[in-house]
Design a protein around this motif. Structure first.
Motif, PDB file in Angstrom:
ATOM      1  N   SER A 185      24.174 -49.121   5.167  1.00 34.85           N
ATOM      2  CA  SER A 185      23.223 -49.348   4.074  1.00 34.85           C
ATOM      3  C   SER A 185      23.240 -48.209   3.060  1.00 34.85           C
ATOM      4  O   SER A 185      23.144 -48.433   1.863  1.00 34.85           O
ATOM      5  N   PHE A 186      23.366 -47.003   3.540  1.00 34.10           N
ATOM      6  CA  PHE A 186      23.280 -45.839   2.667  1.00 34.10           C
ATOM      7  C   PHE A 186      24.544 -45.643   1.823  1.00 34.10           C
ATOM      8  O   PHE A 186      24.467 -45.291   0.649  1.00 34.10           O
ATOM      9  N   PHE A 187      25.708 -45.858   2.423  1.00 34.02           N
ATOM     10  CA  PHE A 187      26.960 -45.544   1.741  1.00 34.02           C
ATOM     11  C   PHE A 187      27.603 -46.729   1.017  1.00 34.02           C
ATOM     12  O   PHE A 187      28.616 -46.558   0.349  1.00 34.02           O
ATOM     13  N   ARG A 188      27.071 -47.909   1.165  1.00 34.78           N
ATOM     14  CA  ARG A 188      27.681 -49.046   0.456  1.00 34.78           C
ATOM     15  C   ARG A 188      27.498 -48.858  -1.043  1.00 34.78           C
ATOM     16  O   ARG A 188      26.534 -48.258  -1.511  1.00 34.78           O
ATOM     17  N   THR A 189      28.440 -49.364  -1.765  1.00 37.22           N
ATOM     18  CA  THR A 189      28.377 -49.272  -3.216  1.00 37.22           C
ATOM     19  C   THR A 189      27.528 -50.414  -3.733  1.00 37.22           C
ATOM     20  O   THR A 189      27.789 -51.577  -3.448  1.00 37.22           O
ATOM     21  N   ARG A 190      26.513 -50.066  -4.498  1.00 35.19           N
ATOM     22  CA  ARG A 190      25.621 -51.079  -5.052  1.00 35.19           C
ATOM     23  C   ARG A 190      26.187 -51.573  -6.377  1.00 35.19           C
ATOM     24  O   ARG A 190      26.607 -50.777  -7.215  1.00 35.19           O
ATOM     25  N   SER A 191      26.182 -52.859  -6.547  1.00 37.86           N
ATOM     26  CA  SER A 191      26.679 -53.416  -7.822  1.00 37.86           C
ATOM     27  C   SER A 191      25.518 -53.594  -8.778  1.00 37.86           C
ATOM     28  O   SER A 191      24.397 -53.899  -8.382  1.00 37.86           O
TER      29      SER A 191
END
Length: 193
Positions: A185-191
């Motif tokens: 959750s923390f390291f995923r890239t948010r679009s």
């Protein structure tokens, strides 16, 4: 090296085995059971978390967009590999290579219960009057505790059986899953779309 999740898992394994053998060699005669439990409770989760963090951060540096699944896998796989290898190696060492360690730990395991029970009884006897109902209740519970400890001694309860190691690994696996969820959750890239 850190781009490979298996290499990070082997790094975690090496750190855990190193800590195990340092404790086994240098702290064997200094309350070995308590030291090994303390290491298992505090050092191992820290090593797993650092390994997962190292794996995920090195991956994120080299890839622009990271999905939840990628970050989750980069965190979970090294912890699982390091945990499985280390617990398997420790199980084999304790049960087949050095059974004296197993006997010592099983003895100290039972003695730790006896010491805790004696400490509770001593504290209770200082607080309550000798003929009070509370003191009689404490004495009854103390005798029941002594009987349970003696039953464990006579059964020669083995806390280093496959069953106990599987319980421990299941607990660590739950920790791996939760920590991997956090890293995913923390390291995923948010679009932004």
């Amino acid at each position: 090296m850190f781009k490979n999740v298996y290499a990070v898992g082997l790094l975690i394994f090496t750190a855990i085995i190193l800590a195990f053998f340092i404790t086994n060699i240098f702290f064997r005669d200094v309350d070995y059971y308590r030291n090994s439990v303390t290491l298992s409770a505090f050092l191992l989760p820290l090593l797993f978390a650092l390994g997962a963090l190292l794996s995920v951060t090195t991956y994120v540096k080299h890839k622009k967009r990271v999905s939840f699944k990628e970050a989750y896998g980069r965190a979970f796989i090294p912890m699982f590999i390091g945990g499985a290898l280390s617990l398997g190696s420790i199980f084999l060492y304790i049960n087949y290579v050095d059974p004296d360690t197993k006997d010592l730990l099983n003895y100290q395991y039972i003695e730790s219960f006896k010491t805790a029970l004696d400490d509770e009884y001593e504290r209770g006897s200082k607080v309550f009057k000798p003929e009070s109902a509370e003191m009689k209740d404490i004495e009854t519970k103390y005798q029941q505790g002594i009987e349970r400890i003696e039953a464990k001694r006579q059964r020669k309860e083995d806390m280093f059986s496959v069953k106990y190691f599987l319980y421990i690994f299941a607990g660590y696996s739950a920790y791996f899953l939760l920590l991997s969820l956090f890293f995913g959750s923390f390291f995923r890239t948010r679009s932004n779309t």
